[in-house]
Scaffold this active site. Structure first.
Site, PDB file in Angstrom:
ATOM      1  N   THR A 205       0.821  -1.208   0.000  1.00  0.00           N
ATOM      2  CA  THR A 205       0.000   0.000   0.000  1.00  0.00           C
ATOM      3  C   THR A 205       0.863   1.269   0.000  1.00  0.00           C
ATOM      4  O   THR A 205       0.388   2.345   0.344  1.00  0.00           O
ATOM      5  CB  THR A 205      -0.929   0.018   1.227  1.00  0.00           C
ATOM      6  OG1 THR A 205      -0.133  -0.083   2.428  1.00  0.00           O
ATOM      7  CG2 THR A 205      -1.935  -1.120   1.182  1.00  0.00           C
ATOM      8  N   GLY A 207       2.374   4.545  -1.086  1.00  0.00           N
ATOM      9  CA  GLY A 207       1.961   5.578  -2.027  1.00  0.00           C
ATOM     10  C   GLY A 207       0.469   5.730  -2.213  1.00  0.00           C
ATOM     11  O   GLY A 207       0.023   6.455  -3.111  1.00  0.00           O
ATOM     12  N   GLY A 209      -1.732   7.306  -0.346  1.00  0.00           N
ATOM     13  CA  GLY A 209      -2.176   8.683  -0.099  1.00  0.00           C
ATOM     14  C   GLY A 209      -1.845   9.596  -1.262  1.00  0.00           C
ATOM     15  O   GLY A 209      -2.680  10.414  -1.689  1.00  0.00           O
ATOM     16  N   CYS A 210      -0.632   9.473  -1.794  1.00  0.00           N
ATOM     17  CA  CYS A 210      -0.229  10.264  -2.961  1.00  0.00           C
ATOM     18  C   CYS A 210      -1.129   9.954  -4.146  1.00  0.00           C
ATOM     19  O   CYS A 210      -1.598  10.857  -4.857  1.00  0.00           O
ATOM     20  CB  CYS A 210       1.219   9.962  -3.333  1.00  0.00           C
ATOM     21  SG  CYS A 210       2.436  10.242  -2.031  1.00  0.00           S
TER      22      CYS A 210
END
Length: 262
Positions: A205, A207, A209-210
């Site tokens: 998981t 990245g 949020g980006c």
């Protein structure tokens, strides 16, 4: 051609930061441009080194892109220091018509700190008031508001508190909430919108949020309303997690091009 600009750090592992943003833009049919704020030496196991670029260089990149290519939306990620935060905000004030998505990146998936304490205050004071939407996860919302965020009710309360800090809208992501499913909460200053989805039993998981914030920026650039961009971005991220390539020995990246035949 629709374009979007990301202002963020580089991830040498390719799963987060500038690399994730550009991949997400491309996957959603938007041409991506970038202003680099920092260089990180990292992989799926953690961050080994960080170098922050000068505020003047960050500003120069932003202006070079907007003055020539333009941007249908702008997304900020890792900014690193108070000076960079303040400079980015000062530069973007001249472009109020471009929707700004602020992802308040503070800590990497590996728990390495990516934003200094004084930069957090700079973010609240200078950048949040410019945002069309800010997209913290639970721990980031706790830092920004000073209140615990453990449940959907906490997330709604945090969204209200963050909205009072100036952004037009707030999305509190639900990956860290104590719920069976993932519950993401959008507050636009008047109404709440929620998207629920399953939790996936995976360590890949890195990245997310980006990727989610970049997807919102892409959809806003394409002309979608924020609630529609919210729903579309959540569906895109869910697919990216489900199709993660499984690379690396730590928290691996998601599959940014899962929705395209390549």
């Amino acid at each position: 051609m629709v374009t979007a600009l990301t202002i963020a750090g580089s991830d040498s592992g390719g799963g987060a930061g500038i690399q994730a943003d550009i991949k997400t833009f491309e996957a959603l049919g938007v041409f991506g441009t970038s202003a680099l704020t920092a260089i990180t030496a990292q992989n799926t196991r953690g961050v080994r080194a960080v170098e922050i670029l000068s505020p003047s260089m960050v500003s120069a990149q932003i202006l070079a892109v907007i003055e020539d290519i333009g941007a249908g939306a702008i997304k900020t990620g890792m900014l690193g220091t108070h000076d960079v935060v303040e400079t980015v905000a000062a530069t973007l004030r001249d472009w109020p018509a471009i929707p700004l998505v602020v992802d308040p990146v503070m800590v990497a998936k590996s728990r390495d700190r990516l934003l200094s304490d004084d930069a957090v205050q700079g973010l609240v004071r200078h950048l949040l008031p410019l945002a069309a939407v800010v997209t913290p996860n639970g721990p980031e919302a706790e830092v920004l508001t000073g209140h615990p965020v453990r449940t959907p009710a906490d997330a709604r309360d945090a969204a209200r508190r963050l909205h009072d800090m100036g952004p037009a809208a707030v999305i509190v992501k639900g990956g860290h909430l104590e719920t069976p499913d993932v519950v993401d909460v959008l507050f636009d200053g008047t109404d709440f919108h929620e998207v629920r989805g399953p939790r996936h039993a995976t360590r890949h998981t890195h990245g997310t949020g980006c990727t989610f914030a970049a997807a919102i920026a892409a959809h806003l650039a394409l002309g979608h309303s924020l609630p529609d961009a919210f729903r579309r971005s959540r569906a895109y991220l869910d697919g990216a997690i489900r199709h993660a390539p499984g690379i690396g020995h730590g928290a691996g990246p998601v599959a940014h091009f899962w929705n395209r035949a390549i």
